[in-house]
Structure formats: C-alpha cells, structure tokens
Scaffold this active site. Structure first.
Site: not given
Ligand code: ADP
Length: 293
Positions: A52, A96, A119
C-alpha cells in the site's frame, strides 16, 4: 468468454490517479496523504501494508507508516488514531487488520474519523452506504463495481447471487448490487453457510459473486450458460512447484466453469489487484472532500 483483467484495470485506475495528482501538484495544491497503522510482524500484514505504501509512492501520494509491536496497548493505538484524525497532513488512514486479541478491534475502527476512514469500515460509512448516500466503500466491493462498470456488464434486472456474508465483501456487495444505480438494479440473493442447496440458487444466477474462501466450491454444474462469474476467494493452497510453497486458489473451479461464462475473473489477477487501486481512489476522494462534502 471474456477474462475480467483486474491487473490491467488496476493499472489503468492508478494511472488516472497519478495524472490527477500531477495536476494537483502543477496547480500548487496539497498532495493526498495516506497513513497506515501496522501492529506486529505478521508476514501477510507486513506485505499488504508495504504494498500500500509503495502504491502511494507510485501515484505520487504522501504516505506514513506507523508501526507498533504486538504488545501495544489499546490506549496507545487510540491516541495515535486521535492524532491522525486531527492531522492536517493526513487525508485518510487505515488500521491494518487483524489486531492482537487484547485489542478491541471494533472500538479501534470506530475511533477513526469517518471522513478519513478510507477502508470504509466505520459504521458511519456502512450506514451511509446502506442509505444510498456517498460513502467510502470497502476496497473489494468498490473494485468489483469498477470491473463491472469498466467492462460494461449489464446488471439491471439481472439475478445476482452473492455467496458469503462477511462485513467486508459479501454483505456490502449484496446491498450495492440491489441499489437503484449502475452497477446495481439487480435482483439479489445472498447465500451463506446456512443456505440449503447452494447450487439451486447459483444455477439461476446471471451474475455470481463468490466470497467464501473454499477453493473450487463453485463447480461447472452450478453455473448457468452465459453467466458472469466474479471470484473473490484467494485461499493459499500448498504447491511444491512454487518458490513460495503455495499458490492462490479461488472459490470457483476456473478451468471447468470458464468455458460456460460470458465473463469471469481469474485468480490471481482478478479482483485482488483492484483493492490497492481502490484504497488509493478512496484516499484521493478523501483529499478532495468528495464523500463528506
Ligand atoms: P471474506 O473476507 O472473503 O468475505 P469470510 O471468511 O469473512 O471471507 O466470510 C466467508 C463467508 O462465506 C461467510 O459469510 C460464510 O457464511 C460463507 N460460507 C462459508 N461456507 C460456506 C458454504 N459452504 N456455502 C456458502 N457460504 C459459505
């Protein structure tokens, strides 16, 4: 049969984003900035987050990686999230997953400012999606919508069978395919582990979206001639011929199903490569204040 090329589509989207960033720079604007919080040293998580960050560099975004050891306290994490929420520099950030057991994941996700929740996991964004408002869509469903759209696949009035009801793939996908828009306007059936006679449902599907995590679950006899098949499954199966010792297998028995399909995603190279592109897209949208205008 047309192969839905996620790699090519992802590259196209990243090029579009890079072009927009170049424009922003040329006009003296602020470059979008993504931050990622990574806890621990799990191999998969480290790889995902590293990819990412690298993707940010490729398109010209700023990026920050915040790392903690496994024993980080919930308070420390929450205070970092508060700092990122207030940061003028950071437009969007992600935590994460998975997090260590001693940390309340839901509490952490809910601490993220929905306006920076790229997200799309915060209940405010989930709720906005359900209500048909602009929201940050989770990367996998967002990527699937892009594939459908960029290949011009008809969805209106089609019967879409989604298999799997997870919060990040199956459930949002079922809602998005039914909404009054394109892609959408489909008649949706949501199947899961309690579904009786999965094949009965899939055989009627014009569009199958499989997000289960059982390699080869969808066999040729379960698929109607001419169906569109989107395979979200990526299960690591041992493979001694590979350097890594494993290969990725989807939920669909690709070799036998593909000949019956109008469109199908390969695994790997289908939905997978799109997730990073969509995370970048969400970050760009956050920077442009497009979602919470
Ligand atoms: P993902 O993150 O890819 O969506 P999850 O493991 O969170 O994957 O979710 C898997 C989903 O698959 C669950 O919603 C579960 O109900 C569904 N599922 C598991 N086994 C079956 C099965 N045999 N048939 C249909 N659905 C299943």
């Amino acid at each position: 049969m047309i192969l839905l090329d996620g790699k090519k589509t992802s590259e196209a989207i990243q090029q579009e984003i890079a072009a927009e960033v170049a424009d922003i720079k040329a006009n003296g604007g602020k470059v979008p900035h993504l931050a990622a919080i990574l806890v621990g040293n799990d191999g998969g998580s480290v790889t995902y987050v590293t990819n990412k960050v690298l993707a940010c560099e490729r398109v010209g975004f700023g990026s920050t990686l915040v790392r903690y050891e496994d024993d980080v306290t919930e308070e420390e994490l929450l205070s970092k999230i508060q700092e990122l929420n207030e940061s003028k520099e950071v437009d969007g950030f992600i935590v994460q997953l998975p997090l260590p057991k001693h940390i309340n994941t839901q509490k952490v996700l809910e601490a993220v400012d929905p306006k920076k929740d790229v997200d799309g996991f915060h209940p405010a964004n989930v709720g906005r999606m359900v209500a048909g408002l602009t929201s940050f869509l989770p990367a996998t469903p967002y990527g699937i919508l892009q594939l459908i759209e960029r290949y011009g696949i008809e969805t209106s009035g089609k019967h879409c069978v989604v298999i799997g009801r997870s919060n990040i793939v199956g459930s949002p996908m079922s809602i998005l395919m039914a909404k009054a828009a394109y892609p959408g306007n489909a008649t949706v059936t949501l199947c899961h582990r309690n579904t009786v006679d999965l094949a009965y449902h899939t055989r009627q599907a014009d569009i199958i979206i499989a997000a289960v995590g059982i390699p080869g679950l969808i066999t040729a006899d379960m698929v109607k001639e001419g169906a569109v098949v989107i395979d979200v499954g990526t299960t690591r199966v041992p493979d001694a011929t590979r350097k890594s010792g494993y290969r990725l297998r989807g939920d669909v028995d690709f070799d036998n199903v593909a000949p019956k399909c109008s469109y199908i995603t390969p695994v790997p190279g289908g939905v997978g490569p799109l997730t990073i592109a969509m995370l970048l897209k969400n970050t760009l949208r956050a920077a442009k204040k497009e979602v919470y205008a």
